[in-house]
Design a protein around this motif. Sequence first.
Motif, PDB file in Angstrom:
ATOM      1  N   GLU A 102       0.836  -1.209   0.000  1.00  0.00           N
ATOM      2  CA  GLU A 102       0.000   0.000   0.000  1.00  0.00           C
ATOM      3  C   GLU A 102       0.871   1.260   0.000  1.00  0.00           C
ATOM      4  OE1 GLU A 102      -3.463   2.178   2.726  1.00  0.00           O
ATOM      5  OE2 GLU A 102      -2.700   0.192   3.268  1.00  0.00           O
ATOM      6  N   ALA A 103       1.940   1.247   0.808  1.00  0.00           N
ATOM      7  CA  ALA A 103       2.816   2.420   0.888  1.00  0.00           C
ATOM      8  C   ALA A 103       3.540   2.666  -0.432  1.00  0.00           C
ATOM      9  CB  ALA A 103       3.830   2.227   2.011  1.00  0.00           C
ATOM     10  N   ALA A 104       3.874   1.588  -1.150  1.00  0.00           N
ATOM     11  CA  ALA A 104       4.575   1.747  -2.423  1.00  0.00           C
ATOM     12  C   ALA A 104       3.746   2.546  -3.407  1.00  0.00           C
ATOM     13  CB  ALA A 104       4.913   0.371  -3.001  1.00  0.00           C
ATOM     14  N   GLY A 105       2.428   2.322  -3.384  1.00  0.00           N
ATOM     15  CA  GLY A 105       1.550   3.087  -4.257  1.00  0.00           C
ATOM     16  C   GLY A 105       1.540   4.563  -3.913  1.00  0.00           C
ATOM     17  N   GLU A 106       1.679   4.865  -2.614  1.00  0.00           N
ATOM     18  CA  GLU A 106       1.687   6.262  -2.178  1.00  0.00           C
ATOM     19  C   GLU A 106       3.029   6.930  -2.462  1.00  0.00           C
ATOM     20  OE1 GLU A 106       0.765   6.014   1.917  1.00  0.00           O
ATOM     21  OE2 GLU A 106      -1.305   5.291   1.607  1.00  0.00           O
ATOM     22  N   VAL A 107       4.144   6.187  -2.254  1.00  0.00           N
ATOM     23  CA  VAL A 107       5.468   6.749  -2.502  1.00  0.00           C
ATOM     24  C   VAL A 107       5.691   6.947  -3.989  1.00  0.00           C
ATOM     25  CG1 VAL A 107       7.955   6.291  -2.323  1.00  0.00           C
ATOM     26  CG2 VAL A 107       6.450   5.800  -0.396  1.00  0.00           C
ATOM     27  N   GLY A 108       5.189   5.990  -4.799  1.00  0.00           N
ATOM     28  CA  GLY A 108       5.341   6.045  -6.246  1.00  0.00           C
ATOM     29  C   GLY A 108       6.470   5.179  -6.750  1.00  0.00           C
ATOM     30  N   TYR A 109       6.169   4.397  -7.794  1.00  0.00           N
ATOM     31  CA  TYR A 109       7.172   3.506  -8.381  1.00  0.00           C
ATOM     32  C   TYR A 109       8.111   4.282  -9.295  1.00  0.00           C
ATOM     33  CZ  TYR A 109       4.513  -0.480  -6.649  1.00  0.00           C
ATOM     34  OH  TYR A 109       3.894  -1.390  -5.843  1.00  0.00           O
ATOM     35  N   PRO A 110       9.377   3.816  -9.415  1.00  0.00           N
ATOM     36  CA  PRO A 110       9.972   2.637  -8.776  1.00  0.00           C
ATOM     37  C   PRO A 110      10.293   2.897  -7.309  1.00  0.00           C
ATOM     38  CG  PRO A 110      11.626   3.748 -10.084  1.00  0.00           C
ATOM     39  CD  PRO A 110      10.334   4.468 -10.341  1.00  0.00           C
ATOM     40  N   VAL A 111      10.261   1.814  -6.517  1.00  0.00           N
ATOM     41  CA  VAL A 111      10.593   1.902  -5.101  1.00  0.00           C
ATOM     42  C   VAL A 111      11.745   0.952  -4.792  1.00  0.00           C
ATOM     43  CG1 VAL A 111       8.255   2.560  -4.404  1.00  0.00           C
ATOM     44  CG2 VAL A 111       8.909   0.135  -4.461  1.00  0.00           C
ATOM     45  N   LEU A 112      12.348   1.174  -3.638  1.00  0.00           N
ATOM     46  CA  LEU A 112      13.447   0.330  -3.189  1.00  0.00           C
ATOM     47  C   LEU A 112      13.060  -0.326  -1.874  1.00  0.00           C
ATOM     48  CD1 LEU A 112      16.236  -0.235  -4.434  1.00  0.00           C
ATOM     49  CD2 LEU A 112      17.190   1.443  -2.860  1.00  0.00           C
ATOM     50  N   ILE A 113      12.978  -1.665  -1.873  1.00  0.00           N
ATOM     51  CA  ILE A 113      12.756  -2.425  -0.643  1.00  0.00           C
ATOM     52  C   ILE A 113      14.109  -2.614   0.028  1.00  0.00           C
ATOM     53  CG2 ILE A 113      11.983  -4.623   0.326  1.00  0.00           C
ATOM     54  CD1 ILE A 113      10.222  -4.947  -2.185  1.00  0.00           C
ATOM     55  N   LYS A 114      14.183  -2.310   1.327  1.00  0.00           N
ATOM     56  CA  LYS A 114      15.457  -2.416   2.023  1.00  0.00           C
ATOM     57  C   LYS A 114      15.282  -3.141   3.349  1.00  0.00           C
ATOM     58  CE  LYS A 114      18.283   1.114   1.596  1.00  0.00           C
ATOM     59  NZ  LYS A 114      18.856   2.482   1.690  1.00  0.00           N
ATOM     60  N   PRO A 115      16.256  -3.955   3.763  1.00  0.00           N
ATOM     61  CA  PRO A 115      16.190  -4.618   5.059  1.00  0.00           C
ATOM     62  C   PRO A 115      16.579  -3.640   6.157  1.00  0.00           C
ATOM     63  CG  PRO A 115      18.216  -5.216   3.985  1.00  0.00           C
ATOM     64  CD  PRO A 115      17.469  -4.341   3.020  1.00  0.00           C
ATOM     65  N   SER A 116      15.936  -3.728   7.288  1.00  0.00           N
ATOM     66  CA  SER A 116      16.245  -2.815   8.386  1.00  0.00           C
ATOM     67  C   SER A 116      17.522  -3.216   9.107  1.00  0.00           C
ATOM     68  CB  SER A 116      15.082  -2.783   9.386  1.00  0.00           C
ATOM     69  OG  SER A 116      15.356  -1.912  10.448  1.00  0.00           O
ATOM     70  N   ALA A 117      17.854  -4.514   9.070  1.00  0.00           N
ATOM     71  CA  ALA A 117      18.900  -5.020   9.971  1.00  0.00           C
ATOM     72  C   ALA A 117      20.309  -5.045   9.404  1.00  0.00           C
ATOM     73  CB  ALA A 117      18.530  -6.432  10.423  1.00  0.00           C
TER      74      ALA A 117
END
Length: 680
Positions: free
Chosen positions: A149-164
């Motif tokens: 859902e957040a990706a749609g708000e941020v706008g593509y392309p997006v970057l998925i990142k690990p927190s750790a």
Amino acid sequence: MSSHFDTVLIANRGEIAVRVIRTLQELGIRAVAVYSDADRDALHVHLADAAVYIGPTRASESYLNIDRVIDAAKRSGAQAIHPGYGFLSENAKFARACEEAGVEFIGPPASAIETMGDKITAKAAVSSNDVPTVPGVSRPGLTDEELIEAAGEVGYPVLIKPSAGGGGKGMRRVEKPEDMQAALTSARRESSNAFGDDTLFLERFVDTPRHIEVQVLADKHGNVVHLGERECSLQRRHQKVIEEAPSPLLDEQTRARIGEAACNAARAVDYVGAGTVEFIVSAHRPDEFFFMEMNTRLQVEHPVTEEVTGEDLVAHQVAIAAGEPLAIQQESVTLTGHSIEARVYAEDPSNGFLPTGGTVLDFRSDADRCDTGVIAGSYVSSDYDPMLAKVIVHAPTRGQALDALDDALAGTVVGGLQTNIDFCRFLINQPLVRAGDLDTGLLDRVAGEYVSPRPPFPALVAGAIEAIEARLPEGASVLTAPGEGPSHEPWRNDGWRLGQQRTGMWARFLLGEKPVCVGLDPRPGGFDVRISDEPYDLGVEPRRVRIENDIIQVQVDLLDEVDRSTWAAEVAGGTVWVTGTEGTVGGFALPILPLYDKRLHADELVAEISSPMPGSVIAVHVADGDHVDSGAPVITVEAMKMEHTLTAPSAGVVTLSAKAGEQVGADQVLASVDATDEAS
């Protein structure tokens, strides 16, 4: 610069352990190494003043075992531990264990490691201290549905990142909504395997991004300085390959602004020691930069900062840990000239950059500075990181530094395993790289144009003949130059030659009473040896076959005219390694492929899927007996911290030979695809 320590233990291995040992000994401090079973004869063990065994080859039982490292420090009398980078260097539990044991941790406090080790809390911390961050969503416990859902708000392309964690593990770029779920599943699995934590967050993908990082030093008295920035945009899979200082993008004003932002990030967590604040900068908007993360340790690329500033960062780390105030002030930091570093990896650029390994037959470098942990005789396995060395140069200008690096790489030899040395030379000579027009996607865009160099044919054939002879039964013999008896000089110009159109070699051997033909045929990345009963048509007229005194003579094609004195070929494990004044050109495998082997039959419809390197199976994407399409994912293997998904070579029915969690060897068959029904 002085220190209150007389003994320091280095909780690491390889080139960083060697690097730290050098400074400790220059400071008059006794350096203690630790080692696993695999590293009993390693370079860092030999160079240290003392060495302590800490366990088996597997890192979890040695270099990552906190209790064993602490015990080694106590037994050696060390007052402090330098963690290097990787392994326990950013482990808050380890930092606390050092404190509880009364041993100084040469690094930041555990609280800073914890805050900066979690990218979500790190962004919140630096944002509160006026450090700009990339737009996105970054709160703990985000579910897949919330991220989608957040990706749609941020706008593509997006970057998925690990927190750790970092290093590109668990990071995914997603271009469109329909790809999000698969990317999240893969990112969580990789993040969990790498860091034991599958927490993810989301950021807007910055167009044509450049990776620029700033080196900071902070003491226990509240003083913080930066030592300029490094450009680290030439990377693949988020792993850096070429790094330089300073960045060719920034002007003096932006350099001062980004440096102050880095210092503010360190102040936000009461940082102590050497650290690196990483920023993402748009190539089109160099004045706009965003915080990415902070590495709470010494960086692999720290030498380029040392070269342009003249500062020894390890010496600063030791002095800070000993409680001394910073020996430098911001106004005294000056950048002189330009420095560039190339990371030498055990990988094969011509084969998808797959990790390689084996025994180092020869290692040498003409570089003024080459940080390495390997020597001739070192064994490189998949148990540890594939980086072998760092070739570092310094020159008055960036152009001169690039030329110097090209020369230094040409004079760096690693015999016995494939490396990326020649690829690094290819990369730094790209027009965009020369112009300083970089971004993090540049390497991947030009990698497809790279072609492995072909070694001088005479040198290759010399080694090939040795390999063939080594495989012959007792009593068989081979003559490589007419009328001269057994010899290893196939480049002689007297005698006859093959037709100009051929680029291979052939030989006929007399095995007792039975003549056998052998063909050495070129293929991408190597040569195949084919053996058959006579006759074996290699495109050579029978009259060119010569037999004298029951010794079969080899005919070779001398297509390349080179000075043979500048090249050498050696054989190890059936592989020819060609080295010379331009470094190690490469290794060319010589597998025996009998003429009637099923793999050579055009009507053979069962294709095998083999592991390209030693590693472990982390995912099986199909079930035994499933029908798959050509190119469908079948099995994913992990080696040297990298995932490699093996796909079906054709449509058909799958038969599995391996399962998730299984350790596999190089060339081990993991599955096969039967295309019989497809053909019918």
